[in-house]
Design an enzyme around this catalytic site. Structure first.
Site, PDB file in Angstrom:
ATOM      1  CB  SER A 121      -0.890   0.016   1.248  1.00 31.75           C
ATOM      2  OG  SER A 121      -0.097   0.240   2.406  1.00 31.75           O
ATOM      3  CE  LYS A 122      -1.744   5.752  -3.981  1.00 30.21           C
ATOM      4  NZ  LYS A 122      -2.700   6.786  -4.384  1.00 30.21           N
ATOM      5  NE  ARG A 123      -1.983   2.230   5.836  1.00 26.41           N
ATOM      6  CZ  ARG A 123      -3.059   1.802   5.196  1.00 26.41           C
ATOM      7  NH1 ARG A 123      -3.809   2.654   4.524  1.00 26.41           N
ATOM      8  NH2 ARG A 123      -3.401   0.519   5.218  1.00 26.41           N
ATOM      9  CB  SER A 124       4.584   0.181   2.102  1.00 22.37           C
ATOM     10  OG  SER A 124       4.687   0.617   0.758  1.00 22.37           O
ATOM     11  N   GLY A 125       5.426   3.428   2.063  1.00 19.56           N
ATOM     12  CA  GLY A 125       6.514   4.375   1.808  1.00 19.56           C
ATOM     13  C   GLY A 125       7.378   4.020   0.615  1.00 19.56           C
TER      14      GLY A 125
END
Length: 489
Positions: free
Chosen positions: A258-262
């Site tokens: 996900s985008k939250r993974s950076g």
């Protein structure tokens, strides 16, 4: 495999940065085409106007350029089947024309149901909190006269696909094999929305056919939509392309990336100090590996070795540690001048003194995996950090704080007397000193390196660091080391 020329496409939506999964789709489509000597097409799918992001088309173009995925046809390269931007194809009336053709065949129908009525059709998916709308074919029963009257009255409508509710639909995927789906699960998906724009699914089928796409590469989240695509191809009497569904990409905890993974987008990774060629190489291995199990491969080598039939069905794990390792290998292979150009901004972030930056860059090149690592390896060149005098203790070198203090005090006047301050002269002097004193080289080199760097690990040995720092700065640091040791004893 089809005898006709292979044609693949990359069809991104301009909604932001390019996700790693989208980049892999583009890469696999590119590799299939280049391996077979076919055509690679870029199509911009901007039918979801609400999600479109300003500048996103530039991001797509920039990403393809940096990764080396050159296309043969696209918005700026007309191959005779354009336009290659879906909103322009909407204006040309392409999708409405084909939707009406399906209506005439009884394979689609106008639906005038209000949002309120559709809300009443929502049902919960068993065992979850998710709600879905399963359309009940209400408007399929309208007569031609009723449809005409509603259209003339300007009542908002959509056009829906008329799918069967009994039996099964089977489709073939080159990776997953034959998959059958109960027609009761298909639902009558919308083909044309109330704003006149096609849905993603409908536009895909129409465009892929009109552009002569032979191999459709996409993520396996679209597997469930494939039966609906096939029914559209069959309704039109069109040839069905080969489907190649790529496995899911997960993080190291086996959750969807996900985008939250950076590190889920190409630009995220570049900003973190990864090279474009590393990212391409790494992404190619997320779901495929060559027969020779090679890991470091150029784009040209990937084209030569890529065989999509060898793709995996299992989810691919985005191993950040492996990506870092791979980037380190690419950095080691880089031409020194190119490395220096990329490394220089990182070096200048921490070093503001007049030092040999090219020498520092080359010294650190084999020790880093990503470019931001440079700073922690070289910050001591700018200023001596605070450090623990216990660092002078090294069992293998047989150094203690007491012995280190003794050697630093003894060598200081020797170093002060050196006129030609360079690595060779310094090393010769220290080697001669150690031999004369009957000690190992390390027993003087370890205390000196600690004194001039204040670090446990450095990109070079004591004499290399002293040459770069210069005589005056090196002697100041050695004196500071003597003071620190004296205070600690």
């Amino acid at each position: 495999m089809n005898e006709k020329k292979v044609r693949t496409r990359f069809a991104p939506s301009p909604t932001g940065r390019m996700h790693v999964g989208n980049l892999r789709t583009a890469l696999y489509a590119y590799l299939i085409t280049r391996h077979e000597g076919g055509d690679f097409i870029l199509r911009i799918e901007d039918t979801d106007q609400e999600r479109e992001m300003e500048g996103a088309v530039d991001i797509i173009n920039r990403t393809l350029e940096k990764t080396g995925l050159s296309y043969d046809e696209g918005p700026d390269k007309d191959g005779g089947v354009g336009p290659y931007v879906q909103s322009e194809r909407v204006k040309a009336g392409i999708y409405m024309k084909y939707a009406k053709e399906l209506v005439d065949k009884g394979e689609a129908y106008y639906c005038f149901c209000t949002p309120e009525r559709l809300a009443g059709l929502k049902t919960k998916v068993e065992g979850t909190d998710k709600e879905i709308t399963v359309y009940d074919k209400h408007c399929l029963s309208l007569t031609k006269e009723e449809v005409k009257e509603k259209l003339e009255s300007g009542i908002p409508y959509v056009i829906r696909q008329n799918n069967p509710t009994e039996g099964t639909t089977t489709f073939h995927d080159d990776i997953y094999g034959d998959i059958s789906v109960d027609n009761s699960e298909l639902d009558d998906m919308i083909l044309i929305k109330s704003d006149g724009f096609p849905t993603y699914n409908f536009a895909n089928v129409v465009d892929d056919h009109l552009m002569g796409i032979t191999h459709v590469v996409r993520g396996n989240e679209y597997l469930s939509s494939s039966p609906k695509y096939n029914r559209l191809y069959e309704a039109f009497g069109w040839e069905i392309p080969e489907y190649i569904h790529c496995p899911l990409i997960t993080d190291e905890e086996h959750k969807k990336l996900s985008k939250r993974s950076g590190h889920s987008s190409f630009e995220d990774l570049l900003e973190q100090g990864f090279l474009p060629e590393t990212v391409v190489n790494f992404v190619a291995l997320l779901g495929w590996s060559p027969e020779d199990n090679a890991e470091i491969m150029s784009l040209e080598e990937l084209v030569e070795k890529f065989d999509y039939h060898k793709m995996s069905k299992s989810p691919a794990v985005f191993d950040y540690g492996k990506l870092r390792w791979m980037n380190g290998e690419y950095i080691k292979m880089m031409e020194p001048g190119k490395f220096y150009d990329i490394a220089l901004p990182y070096i200048k972030e921490v070093i503001h003194r007049d030092l040999d930056l090219k020498r520092i860059a080359e010294m650190v090149r084999t020790r880093i995996e990503i470019f931001p690592d440079i700073k922690e390896h070289i910050d001591f060149f700018e200023a001596l950090p605070d450090y623990d005098p216990e660092m002078y203790v090294h069992k293998k070198m047989k150094t203690t704080k007491e012995s280190s203090l003794e050697e630093l005090k003894a060598i200081l006047p020797v170093l002060e007397g050196i006129g030609e301050w360079n690595n060779d002269r310094l090393y010769e002097t220290l080697q001669s000193y150690a031999k004369q004193k009957g000690i190992k080289n390390g027993q003087i080199l370890w205390p000196l390196r600690t004194a001039v760097s204040g670090k446990q690990m450095t990109p070079g040995g004591a004499t290399e660091l002293m040459e770069i720092l210069g005589k005056e700065e090196s002697l100041l640091r050695i004196k500071a080391g003597i003071d620190l040791l004296e205070k600690s004893l």
